[in-house]
Structure formats: structure tokens, C-alpha cells
Design an enzyme around this catalytic site. Structure first.
Site, PDB file in Angstrom:
ATOM      1  N   CYS A  44       0.842  -1.207   0.000  1.00  0.00           N
ATOM      2  CA  CYS A  44       0.000   0.000   0.000  1.00  0.00           C
ATOM      3  C   CYS A  44       0.872   1.250   0.000  1.00  0.00           C
ATOM      4  O   CYS A  44       1.752   1.382   0.846  1.00  0.00           O
ATOM      5  CB  CYS A  44      -0.910  -0.005   1.222  1.00  0.00           C
ATOM      6  SG  CYS A  44      -1.765   1.562   1.503  1.00  0.00           S
ATOM      7  N   CYS A  47       0.421   3.268   3.496  1.00  0.00           N
ATOM      8  CA  CYS A  47       0.795   2.758   4.815  1.00  0.00           C
ATOM      9  C   CYS A  47       2.137   3.347   5.270  1.00  0.00           C
ATOM     10  O   CYS A  47       2.997   3.687   4.445  1.00  0.00           O
ATOM     11  CB  CYS A  47       0.865   1.224   4.789  1.00  0.00           C
ATOM     12  SG  CYS A  47      -0.737   0.417   5.047  1.00  0.00           S
ATOM     13  N   ASP A  70       1.258  12.334  -5.701  1.00  0.00           N
ATOM     14  CA  ASP A  70       2.275  11.990  -6.705  1.00  0.00           C
ATOM     15  C   ASP A  70       1.726  12.063  -8.131  1.00  0.00           C
ATOM     16  O   ASP A  70       2.482  12.154  -9.087  1.00  0.00           O
ATOM     17  CB  ASP A  70       2.813  10.578  -6.442  1.00  0.00           C
ATOM     18  CG  ASP A  70       3.492  10.480  -5.081  1.00  0.00           C
ATOM     19  OD1 ASP A  70       4.260  11.400  -4.736  1.00  0.00           O
ATOM     20  OD2 ASP A  70       3.239   9.502  -4.356  1.00  0.00           O
ATOM     21  N   HIS A 107      -4.369   0.593   7.945  1.00  0.00           N
ATOM     22  CA  HIS A 107      -4.850   0.340   6.585  1.00  0.00           C
ATOM     23  C   HIS A 107      -6.336  -0.009   6.573  1.00  0.00           C
ATOM     24  O   HIS A 107      -7.020   0.165   5.566  1.00  0.00           O
ATOM     25  CB  HIS A 107      -4.029  -0.814   6.000  1.00  0.00           C
ATOM     26  CG  HIS A 107      -4.278  -1.105   4.552  1.00  0.00           C
ATOM     27  ND1 HIS A 107      -3.795  -0.302   3.539  1.00  0.00           N
ATOM     28  CD2 HIS A 107      -4.974  -2.106   3.946  1.00  0.00           C
ATOM     29  CE1 HIS A 107      -4.180  -0.813   2.365  1.00  0.00           C
ATOM     30  NE2 HIS A 107      -4.892  -1.897   2.590  1.00  0.00           N
ATOM     31  N   ASN A 147     -13.599  10.117  -1.533  1.00  0.00           N
ATOM     32  CA  ASN A 147     -14.342   9.128  -2.297  1.00  0.00           C
ATOM     33  C   ASN A 147     -14.205   7.821  -1.542  1.00  0.00           C
ATOM     34  O   ASN A 147     -13.090   7.353  -1.324  1.00  0.00           O
ATOM     35  CB  ASN A 147     -13.765   8.968  -3.703  1.00  0.00           C
ATOM     36  CG  ASN A 147     -13.781  10.265  -4.488  1.00  0.00           C
ATOM     37  OD1 ASN A 147     -14.667  11.100  -4.303  1.00  0.00           O
ATOM     38  ND2 ASN A 147     -12.801  10.447  -5.355  1.00  0.00           N
ATOM     39  N   SER A 155      -9.207   3.501  -5.606  1.00  0.00           N
ATOM     40  CA  SER A 155      -8.256   2.470  -6.016  1.00  0.00           C
ATOM     41  C   SER A 155      -7.538   1.859  -4.814  1.00  0.00           C
ATOM     42  O   SER A 155      -7.024   0.758  -4.904  1.00  0.00           O
ATOM     43  CB  SER A 155      -7.238   3.075  -6.982  1.00  0.00           C
ATOM     44  OG  SER A 155      -6.694   4.266  -6.444  1.00  0.00           O
ATOM     45  N   HIS A 158      -6.966   2.035   1.802  1.00  0.00           N
ATOM     46  CA  HIS A 158      -6.455   2.734   2.995  1.00  0.00           C
ATOM     47  C   HIS A 158      -7.227   4.052   3.166  1.00  0.00           C
ATOM     48  O   HIS A 158      -7.192   4.901   2.279  1.00  0.00           O
ATOM     49  CB  HIS A 158      -4.958   3.024   2.820  1.00  0.00           C
ATOM     50  CG  HIS A 158      -4.279   3.424   4.094  1.00  0.00           C
ATOM     51  ND1 HIS A 158      -3.160   2.797   4.578  1.00  0.00           N
ATOM     52  CD2 HIS A 158      -4.571   4.391   4.996  1.00  0.00           C
ATOM     53  CE1 HIS A 158      -2.794   3.359   5.717  1.00  0.00           C
ATOM     54  NE2 HIS A 158      -3.644   4.335   5.983  1.00  0.00           N
ATOM     55  N   HIS A 160      -8.492   7.527   3.357  1.00  0.00           N
ATOM     56  CA  HIS A 160      -7.827   8.794   3.092  1.00  0.00           C
ATOM     57  C   HIS A 160      -8.781   9.730   2.366  1.00  0.00           C
ATOM     58  O   HIS A 160      -9.796   9.299   1.823  1.00  0.00           O
ATOM     59  CB  HIS A 160      -6.571   8.577   2.223  1.00  0.00           C
ATOM     60  CG  HIS A 160      -6.870   8.110   0.825  1.00  0.00           C
ATOM     61  ND1 HIS A 160      -7.236   6.805   0.531  1.00  0.00           N
ATOM     62  CD2 HIS A 160      -6.879   8.760  -0.367  1.00  0.00           C
ATOM     63  CE1 HIS A 160      -7.430   6.678  -0.775  1.00  0.00           C
ATOM     64  NE2 HIS A 160      -7.239   7.861  -1.355  1.00  0.00           N
ATOM     65  N   GLN A 162      -8.738  13.605  -0.124  1.00  0.00           N
ATOM     66  CA  GLN A 162      -7.888  14.392  -1.003  1.00  0.00           C
ATOM     67  C   GLN A 162      -8.175  15.875  -0.841  1.00  0.00           C
ATOM     68  O   GLN A 162      -9.276  16.262  -0.455  1.00  0.00           O
ATOM     69  CB  GLN A 162      -8.125  13.988  -2.460  1.00  0.00           C
ATOM     70  CG  GLN A 162      -7.788  12.532  -2.732  1.00  0.00           C
ATOM     71  CD  GLN A 162      -7.971  12.205  -4.195  1.00  0.00           C
ATOM     72  OE1 GLN A 162      -7.255  12.711  -5.056  1.00  0.00           O
ATOM     73  NE2 GLN A 162      -8.943  11.371  -4.482  1.00  0.00           N
ATOM     74  N   GLU A 176     -23.498  28.248  -4.722  1.00  0.00           N
ATOM     75  CA  GLU A 176     -23.923  28.429  -3.325  1.00  0.00           C
ATOM     76  C   GLU A 176     -23.561  29.818  -2.814  1.00  0.00           C
ATOM     77  O   GLU A 176     -24.329  30.443  -2.079  1.00  0.00           O
ATOM     78  CB  GLU A 176     -23.264  27.376  -2.429  1.00  0.00           C
ATOM     79  CG  GLU A 176     -23.833  25.984  -2.602  1.00  0.00           C
ATOM     80  CD  GLU A 176     -23.378  25.015  -1.504  1.00  0.00           C
ATOM     81  OE1 GLU A 176     -22.707  25.464  -0.548  1.00  0.00           O
ATOM     82  OE2 GLU A 176     -23.699  23.829  -1.606  1.00  0.00           O
ATOM     83  N   HIS A 275     -17.926  21.811   1.896  1.00  0.00           N
ATOM     84  CA  HIS A 275     -18.265  23.022   1.152  1.00  0.00           C
ATOM     85  C   HIS A 275     -17.827  24.225   1.964  1.00  0.00           C
ATOM     86  O   HIS A 275     -18.443  24.561   2.970  1.00  0.00           O
ATOM     87  CB  HIS A 275     -19.770  23.057   0.840  1.00  0.00           C
ATOM     88  CG  HIS A 275     -20.099  22.322  -0.417  1.00  0.00           C
ATOM     89  ND1 HIS A 275     -21.350  22.310  -1.000  1.00  0.00           N
ATOM     90  CD2 HIS A 275     -19.303  21.579  -1.238  1.00  0.00           C
ATOM     91  CE1 HIS A 275     -21.313  21.581  -2.112  1.00  0.00           C
ATOM     92  NE2 HIS A 275     -20.100  21.124  -2.264  1.00  0.00           N
ATOM     93  N   HIS A 289     -20.314  23.678   5.466  1.00  0.00           N
ATOM     94  CA  HIS A 289     -20.996  22.427   5.787  1.00  0.00           C
ATOM     95  C   HIS A 289     -20.321  21.278   5.044  1.00  0.00           C
ATOM     96  O   HIS A 289     -19.539  21.500   4.120  1.00  0.00           O
ATOM     97  CB  HIS A 289     -22.487  22.502   5.421  1.00  0.00           C
ATOM     98  CG  HIS A 289     -22.739  22.865   3.991  1.00  0.00           C
ATOM     99  ND1 HIS A 289     -22.658  24.166   3.534  1.00  0.00           N
ATOM    100  CD2 HIS A 289     -23.040  22.110   2.901  1.00  0.00           C
ATOM    101  CE1 HIS A 289     -22.929  24.176   2.234  1.00  0.00           C
ATOM    102  NE2 HIS A 289     -23.154  22.952   1.826  1.00  0.00           N
ATOM    103  N   GLU A 309     -30.747  13.063 -15.240  1.00  0.00           N
ATOM    104  CA  GLU A 309     -29.619  13.737 -14.588  1.00  0.00           C
ATOM    105  C   GLU A 309     -28.558  14.164 -15.599  1.00  0.00           C
ATOM    106  O   GLU A 309     -28.146  15.328 -15.632  1.00  0.00           O
ATOM    107  CB  GLU A 309     -28.986  12.804 -13.541  1.00  0.00           C
ATOM    108  CG  GLU A 309     -29.916  12.454 -12.373  1.00  0.00           C
ATOM    109  CD  GLU A 309     -30.846  11.283 -12.648  1.00  0.00           C
ATOM    110  OE1 GLU A 309     -30.698  10.635 -13.712  1.00  0.00           O
ATOM    111  OE2 GLU A 309     -31.733  11.005 -11.819  1.00  0.00           O
TER     112      GLU A 309
HETATM  113 ZN   LIG Z   1     -23.095  22.705  -0.161  1.00  0.00          ZN
HETATM  114 ZN   LIG Z   2      -2.376   1.181   3.695  1.00  0.00          ZN
END
Ligand SMILES: [Zn+2]
Ligand SMILES: [Zn+2]
Length: 341
Positions: A44, A47, A70, A107, A147, A155, A158, A160, A162, A176, A275, A289, A309
Site C-alpha cells: 500500500c 501505509c 504523486d 490500513h 471518495n 483504487s 487505505h 484517506h 484528497q 452556493e 463546502h 458544511h 440527470e
Molecule cells: Zn453545499
Molecule cells: Zn495502507
């Protein structure tokens, strides 16, 4: 039953057609009951102590761990001088900083399985990142998001999130911000405070409230289990919360993700996004929020974005937010994985 509900933050209508749940389903199923990942994975790149593709080695960190992505989608080395496309077309330089925040060295421990101290430490890390990135000359806006789950393209298991710190503001925040500014000018009130007042008066979409923070499924939810987690006080960004408010927010955030997992006793996929107002310019009328956009409508059944949509631009929801909030209210208590099976 069909009706349209106005989404005051996104300034769009949400179509609610709540009888559709009972129709026969022939869509894709998503398997949620994967094997629990190991505590540590030598392969990983998140880790502690492991080497990443860039050749850099992770610290032997004990709490949260932040590093520059990276494979950034935005970078400070982006070209500043662009060829003009001509005619009707426009372009502009896109620069920024992309980072990854590991929630803990474990992990296998998700946001829902951290203790309150762990979640509070993560919120403190977000506050530190906001202060640091706001001082960066290229940065006008910071998007912090997680995500979670393979169905939203993760993918690496572990846990995390972003950070994209950019020289532009993402569209939903601009919408908004404009809606909040207009509401303030017209009524003298904060738009999100009016939403909080409506939800706290109605009560039936409130999932959990603790001290200075609250979680609810909004009246105008687009996804079945769409949930907002917010401080009660209007601040432009997470960095503006004091330690007491941050702790309350940590309690409610943790409670929310535990309820998600408890709902079907499986890791519950979502897109979580903070947000926050841009770090420069007029932020009046904005209320920080956290939004959750979970893609599942039922266990293992994905909400497809399709004709209405993608093709038409309005969400078609087949569930009532009051019903979904009631399900989440009933899913409280300890995380299911901590209980004897
Ligand atoms: Zn919002
Ligand atoms: Zn990990």
C-alpha cells in the site's frame, strides 16, 4: 406521487417520484461485503514506512499523514501562458496543489471506525491545511473530499481523503456563494441558517444533533441518503471553528458515518465533500458544511445517473427524504463491526 422540490443552494429543481422504488429492478448490483483489509499492507502506498511511486518514503506516522499527491490533477507547474483557442472558445491557466490525507496509520480503519479523538484530529488537520493553503499565492479555493468505496472509483482501501487547492472555485461553491449572497441582500438572513431553521422545526429529517453541530437529510435531497453535517454557527470555512465546535462536529460526523455503515451492515460508499467559501474575496452569506452524496439506493443497488440527470440536468429521486432520515435515525449505536457477530 410526483413533485418538484427547490434546491436553494444549487438553485435547481429536484424531481421526486417516490413510487418508483417498487418497480422491478434490472440494474447492476454492487457487492458490499468484501474481506476486511489487513491492518498493514506492504504493497500500500499510503501505509507508514512504505515507498510511493515517486520514490518518496512515507513517515512512520502515528496520527494523520499529509503529502503532496504523486499524480496531481492540479499542479503548481501548470503552464501560465496558454495559446488562445480563438472564436467563441476561452481558456485560462489552472494551477494549484493536490494533497492526500491519510486518516491514520491503520490500513483497515475507516472514518466510521476512528474514535472521536481520531476524527477530531482529522478535523484539526483539515484546519491546519486550510490555514497553510490559504497563504499560498496560487490558491483561491480549497476542495477537501473523500471518495469511499470501489463504486466511486477508489483504487486504494487505505482510508484517506484528497485536497485540491486551486486558483479557481468549483462550480457548486460558486452557485452556493451567489445564492447565499443574494439571499442575504434580499432578506438580511443567512440562507443555510434558514435551511437549518426549517429542518430543526420539521424535525423528521434530523438524524442527530450534538451541542453545536447537526446532521440531516435535506428536504431537497437528490440522492436517497444524501446527508448534510454542519455547525450551527455560520462560518466560511472549517478553520474558523473553535476547538469546542470542532469537537461537536467530530462527534456528529463520526455518528453519521457509523449510521451509514450500520444501515445495511456493510461499508457504505459515498462522496464526502467539505463546502467551504473561497479563501479570498467576499464570503458573506456562506455557511461551511459537509455534504455526503451516497450512490446506493438500496443494499447493492446503485443509483444510475441517466437521462434526467445527465441528459436533462435535474435529479430524479425515487425516495422521500423523511423516510431515509428515519432509517438513518434507527441505525445509531456502536459501529456494527465492533459488536459480537
Ligand atoms: Zn453545499
Ligand atoms: Zn495502507
Amino acid at each position: 406521487m410526483w413533485e418538484e422540490r427547490w434546491h436553494p443552494l444549487r438553485e435547481e429543481w429536484v424531481i421526486v417520484a417516490a413510487h418508483r422504488q417498487s418497480r422491478p429492478w434490472s440494474g447492476a448490483e454492487v457487492s458490499g461485503r468484501a474481506e476486511r483489509p489487513p491492518v498493514f499492507d506492504a504493497a500500500c502506498y499510503l501505509c507508514p514506512g512504505n515507498t510511493r511511486v515517486s520514490g518518496r518514503t512515507n513517515d512512520n506516522y502515528a496520527g494523520t499523514f499529509v503529502f503532496d499527491n504523486d499524480h496531481p490533477c492540479v499542479g503548481i507547474n501548470a503552464p501560465r501562458e496558454l495559446a488562445q483557442p480563438g472564436g467563441i472558445y476561452r481558456n485560462r491557466p489552472a494551477t494549484g496543489v493536490a494533497r492526500v490525507v491519510c486518516y491514520s496509520p491503520r490500513h483497515d480503519v475507516t472514518l466510521a471506525e476512528l474514535d472521536v479523538d481520531g476524527v477530531d484530529a482529522l478535523l484539526a488537520t483539515w484546519q491546519d491545511q486550510m490555514r497553510e493553503l490559504a497563504a499560498h499565492p496560487d490558491v483561491t479555493f480549497v476542495l477537501i473530499f473523500e471518495n469511499k468505496g470501489e463504486v466511486v472509483g477508489v483504487s486504494n482501501p487505505h482510508p484517506h481523503c484528497q485536497i485540491y487547492a486551486t486558483n479557481f472555485t468549483f462550480k457548486y461553491i460558486e452557485t452556493e456563494l451567489a445564492a447565499g449572497r443574494r439571499h442575504l441582500a434580499e432578506t438580511g438572513r443567512i440562507l443555510f441558517q434558514d435551511i437549518l431553521a426549517a429542518e430543526r422545526q420539521h424535525r423528521r429529517r434530523i438524524i442527530f444533533e450534538h451541542g453545536t453541530a447537526v446532521a440531516f437529510v435535506p428536504y431537497f435531497a437528490r440522492y436517497a441518503y444524501e446527508t448534510y453535517v454542519a455547525p450551527l454557527r455560520s462560518v466560511p470555512a472549517i478553520a474558523d471553528l473553535d476547538a469546542h465546535e470542532r469537537r461537536d462536529l467530530a462527534v456528529v460526523l463520526r455518528d453519521t458515518v457509523i449510521r451509514f455503515d450500520n444501515l445495511w451492515k456493510m461499508p457504505f460508499p459515498y462522496v464526502m465533500v467539505l463546502h467551504q467559501a473561497p479563501v479570498q474575496g467576499d464570503t458573506s452569506g456562506f455557511h461551511f458544511h459537509i455534504e455526503f452524496h451516497p450512490p446506493l439506493r438500496r443494499p447493492n443497488l446503485l443509483k444510475y445517473l441517466a437521462g434526467p440527470e445527465i441528459g436533462g440536468g435535474n435529479f430524479l429521486s425515487d425516495t422521500w427524504p423523511d423516510d431515509k432520515a428515519a432509517e438513518l435515525r434507527a441505525a445509531g449505536g456502536p459501529h456494527y463491526s465492533s459488536l459480537p457477530s
